[in-house]
Design a protein around this motif. Structure first.
Motif, PDB file in Angstrom:
ATOM      1  N   TYR A 109      40.845  83.497  54.606  1.00  0.00           N
ATOM      2  CA  TYR A 109      41.188  82.140  55.051  1.00  0.00           C
ATOM      3  C   TYR A 109      40.651  81.905  56.466  1.00  0.00           C
ATOM      4  N   MET A 110      40.879  82.860  57.367  1.00  0.00           N
ATOM      5  CA  MET A 110      40.377  82.714  58.733  1.00  0.00           C
ATOM      6  C   MET A 110      38.856  82.748  58.768  1.00  0.00           C
ATOM      7  N   LEU A 111      38.283  83.568  57.915  1.00  0.00           N
ATOM      8  CA  LEU A 111      36.826  83.651  57.853  1.00  0.00           C
ATOM      9  C   LEU A 111      36.233  82.324  57.394  1.00  0.00           C
ATOM     10  N   ASP A 112      36.826  81.715  56.388  1.00  0.00           N
ATOM     11  CA  ASP A 112      36.362  80.408  55.918  1.00  0.00           C
ATOM     12  C   ASP A 112      36.476  79.358  57.022  1.00  0.00           C
ATOM     13  N   GLU A 113      37.535  79.455  57.808  1.00  0.00           N
ATOM     14  CA  GLU A 113      37.729  78.506  58.912  1.00  0.00           C
ATOM     15  C   GLU A 113      36.672  78.706  59.995  1.00  0.00           C
ATOM     16  N   ILE A 114      36.353  79.961  60.289  1.00  0.00           N
ATOM     17  CA  ILE A 114      35.305  80.246  61.276  1.00  0.00           C
ATOM     18  C   ILE A 114      33.965  79.694  60.806  1.00  0.00           C
ATOM     19  N   ILE A 115      33.641  79.910  59.535  1.00  0.00           N
ATOM     20  CA  ILE A 115      32.379  79.416  58.981  1.00  0.00           C
ATOM     21  C   ILE A 115      32.336  77.897  59.034  1.00  0.00           C
ATOM     22  N   ARG A 116      33.449  77.266  58.667  1.00  0.00           N
ATOM     23  CA  ARG A 116      33.506  75.802  58.677  1.00  0.00           C
ATOM     24  C   ARG A 116      33.271  75.262  60.082  1.00  0.00           C
ATOM     25  N   ARG A 117      33.881  75.900  61.059  1.00  0.00           N
ATOM     26  CA  ARG A 117      33.754  75.416  62.440  1.00  0.00           C
ATOM     27  C   ARG A 117      32.351  75.624  62.995  1.00  0.00           C
ATOM     28  N   THR A 118      31.682  76.691  62.559  1.00  0.00           N
ATOM     29  CA  THR A 118      30.311  76.911  63.044  1.00  0.00           C
ATOM     30  C   THR A 118      29.341  75.904  62.439  1.00  0.00           C
ATOM     31  N   GLN A 119      29.721  75.296  61.332  1.00  0.00           N
ATOM     32  CA  GLN A 119      28.852  74.325  60.667  1.00  0.00           C
ATOM     33  C   GLN A 119      29.144  72.893  61.089  1.00  0.00           C
ATOM     34  N   GLU A 120      30.167  72.711  61.915  1.00  0.00           N
ATOM     35  CA  GLU A 120      30.497  71.369  62.393  1.00  0.00           C
ATOM     36  C   GLU A 120      29.464  70.882  63.401  1.00  0.00           C
ATOM     37  N   LEU A 121      29.501  69.612  63.669  1.00  0.00           N
ATOM     38  CA  LEU A 121      28.606  69.035  64.673  1.00  0.00           C
ATOM     39  C   LEU A 121      28.914  69.609  66.052  1.00  0.00           C
ATOM     40  N   THR A 122      27.946  69.572  66.937  1.00  0.00           N
ATOM     41  CA  THR A 122      28.123  70.058  68.299  1.00  0.00           C
ATOM     42  C   THR A 122      29.246  69.285  68.992  1.00  0.00           C
ATOM     43  N   PRO A 123      30.177  69.994  69.656  1.00  0.00           N
ATOM     44  CA  PRO A 123      31.271  69.308  70.358  1.00  0.00           C
ATOM     45  C   PRO A 123      30.750  68.229  71.299  1.00  0.00           C
ATOM     46  N   GLN A 124      31.465  67.108  71.360  1.00  0.00           N
ATOM     47  CA  GLN A 124      31.018  65.963  72.152  1.00  0.00           C
ATOM     48  C   GLN A 124      31.254  66.138  73.647  1.00  0.00           C
ATOM     49  N   THR A 125      32.271  66.881  74.007  1.00  0.00           N
ATOM     50  CA  THR A 125      32.599  67.046  75.425  1.00  0.00           C
ATOM     51  C   THR A 125      32.775  68.522  75.761  1.00  0.00           C
ATOM     52  N   ALA A 126      32.818  68.811  77.059  1.00  0.00           N
ATOM     53  CA  ALA A 126      33.042  70.186  77.507  1.00  0.00           C
ATOM     54  C   ALA A 126      34.413  70.683  77.061  1.00  0.00           C
ATOM     55  N   GLN A 127      35.387  69.760  77.058  1.00  0.00           N
ATOM     56  CA  GLN A 127      36.729  70.116  76.609  1.00  0.00           C
ATOM     57  C   GLN A 127      36.719  70.506  75.130  1.00  0.00           C
ATOM     58  N   ASP A 128      35.988  69.745  74.321  1.00  0.00           N
ATOM     59  CA  ASP A 128      35.873  70.061  72.898  1.00  0.00           C
ATOM     60  C   ASP A 128      35.224  71.426  72.693  1.00  0.00           C
ATOM     61  N   ASP A 129      34.203  71.695  73.501  1.00  0.00           N
ATOM     62  CA  ASP A 129      33.498  72.961  73.388  1.00  0.00           C
ATOM     63  C   ASP A 129      34.403  74.130  73.760  1.00  0.00           C
ATOM     64  N   ALA A 130      35.194  73.958  74.817  1.00  0.00           N
ATOM     65  CA  ALA A 130      36.116  75.002  75.257  1.00  0.00           C
ATOM     66  C   ALA A 130      37.178  75.268  74.188  1.00  0.00           C
ATOM     67  N   THR A 131      37.683  74.184  73.604  1.00  0.00           N
ATOM     68  CA  THR A 131      38.691  74.318  72.546  1.00  0.00           C
ATOM     69  C   THR A 131      38.108  75.041  71.333  1.00  0.00           C
ATOM     70  N   HIS A 132      36.888  74.665  70.964  1.00  0.00           N
ATOM     71  CA  HIS A 132      36.189  75.285  69.837  1.00  0.00           C
ATOM     72  C   HIS A 132      36.018  76.790  70.067  1.00  0.00           C
ATOM     73  N   ARG A 133      35.538  77.167  71.229  1.00  0.00           N
ATOM     74  CA  ARG A 133      35.301  78.572  71.544  1.00  0.00           C
ATOM     75  C   ARG A 133      36.599  79.377  71.555  1.00  0.00           C
ATOM     76  N   MET A 134      37.660  78.766  72.096  1.00  0.00           N
ATOM     77  CA  MET A 134      38.942  79.454  72.156  1.00  0.00           C
ATOM     78  C   MET A 134      39.481  79.726  70.750  1.00  0.00           C
ATOM     79  N   ARG A 135      39.382  78.735  69.877  1.00  0.00           N
ATOM     80  CA  ARG A 135      39.872  78.918  68.503  1.00  0.00           C
ATOM     81  C   ARG A 135      39.083  80.003  67.775  1.00  0.00           C
ATOM     82  N   MET A 136      37.768  79.974  67.948  1.00  0.00           N
ATOM     83  CA  MET A 136      36.923  80.971  67.307  1.00  0.00           C
ATOM     84  C   MET A 136      37.273  82.364  67.813  1.00  0.00           C
ATOM     85  N   ARG A 137      37.457  82.472  69.119  1.00  0.00           N
ATOM     86  CA  ARG A 137      37.790  83.756  69.725  1.00  0.00           C
ATOM     87  C   ARG A 137      39.119  84.281  69.207  1.00  0.00           C
ATOM     88  N   MET A 138      40.104  83.403  69.117  1.00  0.00           N
ATOM     89  CA  MET A 138      41.435  83.813  68.678  1.00  0.00           C
ATOM     90  C   MET A 138      41.421  84.263  67.217  1.00  0.00           C
TER      91      MET A 138
END
Length: 267
Positions: A109-138
């Motif tokens: 389930y977590m692996l599918d979520e990681i794959i889904r997030r890597t295929q999403e569009l590039t984050p629009q803001t620095a805050q979005d990017d930071a949130t994205h990276r934190m979720r992936m890391r966790m």
């Protein structure tokens, strides 16, 4: 490898590759790979070493060098390679080798979520990017934690070979009961995929082939040593359906139950 190494470190995903065919991996300094099987199994080939069967997960260390993930030609295989780094890099990270878990559904389930997030569009803001990276890391940190924790539990409990040997003894004593692959895999403390590969490797047979062969041998003895009806014998050796028993008996012996009784003298 233990949890003390992980405490001061932060895992960062560098690259994710979803694959279903043979793949050659080039090793890079400070780049680690976590290879997770989602379906089937494959062989890992490291130079100078015997091939390694993998049906759950394998942690590859850069010190192991380049390697190849070889997929069997006639099998359907689905796996993911997560390339990651550990920061700060002055700390030691030695994780490598087979990883096992009883929480495959959670990890997938977590692996599918990681794959889904890597295929999403590039984050629009620095805050979005930071949130994205934190979720992936966790999520990666959680996956590593589960593998470390449950692999340690499995190793402490007993070796894989001992687990399969215990399963074989259990089957030999309880062949007349309803025995299923998921139940026996849980009893051995393994996933169904990992159990299937190891059982075949140690016995040369699939679980059901081994179980049917054992039941038919027991039935043959009963036919020669008792006056029980074929349906009663089928039930006593673990077959609920007599027609299924008759079909398996013919396949294993070359005779139908009635033919076997008439062509073999009773002891």
């Amino acid at each position: 490898m233990n949890f003390h190494q992980m405490i001061p470190l932060v895992p960062l995903i560098d690259h994710i590759q979803v694959a279903s065919s043979t793949l050659a991996i080039t090793s890079s300094p400070s780049k680690y790979q976590l290879v997770i099987v989602r379906q089937g199994h494959f062989m890992l080939h490291f130079a100078g070493h015997e091939p390694i069967i993998c049906s759950q997960a394998y942690a590859c260390h850069p010190n192991q060098g380049d390697y190849t993930i070889q997929v069997p030609r006639t099998k359907i295989v689905d796996y993911v390679v997560i390339t990651y780094t550990m920061v700060p890099d002055e700390h030691v990270w030695t994780l490598q080798g087979h990883l096992t878990t009883l929480s495959e559904i959670k990890i997938h389930y977590m692996l599918d979520e990681i794959i889904r997030r890597t295929q999403e569009l590039t984050p629009q803001t620095a805050q979005d990017d930071a949130t994205h990276r934190m979720r992936m890391r966790m999520m990666l940190e959680r996956i590593l934690f589960i593998y470390l924790h449950e692999s340690d539990l499995t190793h402490e409990k007993k070796s894989a070979a001992e687990s399969i040997e215990g399963t074989i003894s259990y089957i030999n004593e309880h062949y007349m009961l309803e025995l299923t692959l998921p139940m026996l895999a849980r009893r051995a403390g393994m996933s169904v995929g990992y159990f299937t590969v190891l059982f075949k490797k140690m016995t040369g047979k699939t679980l059901m082939s081994y179980l049917y062969a054992l039941r038919i041998e027991k039935a043959k003895i009963m036919f020669l040593q008792t006056d029980l009806l074929a349906k009663e014998i089928a039930s006593r050796v673990g077959f609920v359906d007599y027609f299924h028993f008759s079909k398996v008996f013919k396949k294993k012996t070359g005779y139908t139950p009635s033919e076997y009784v008439t062509t073999h003298s009773k002891i």
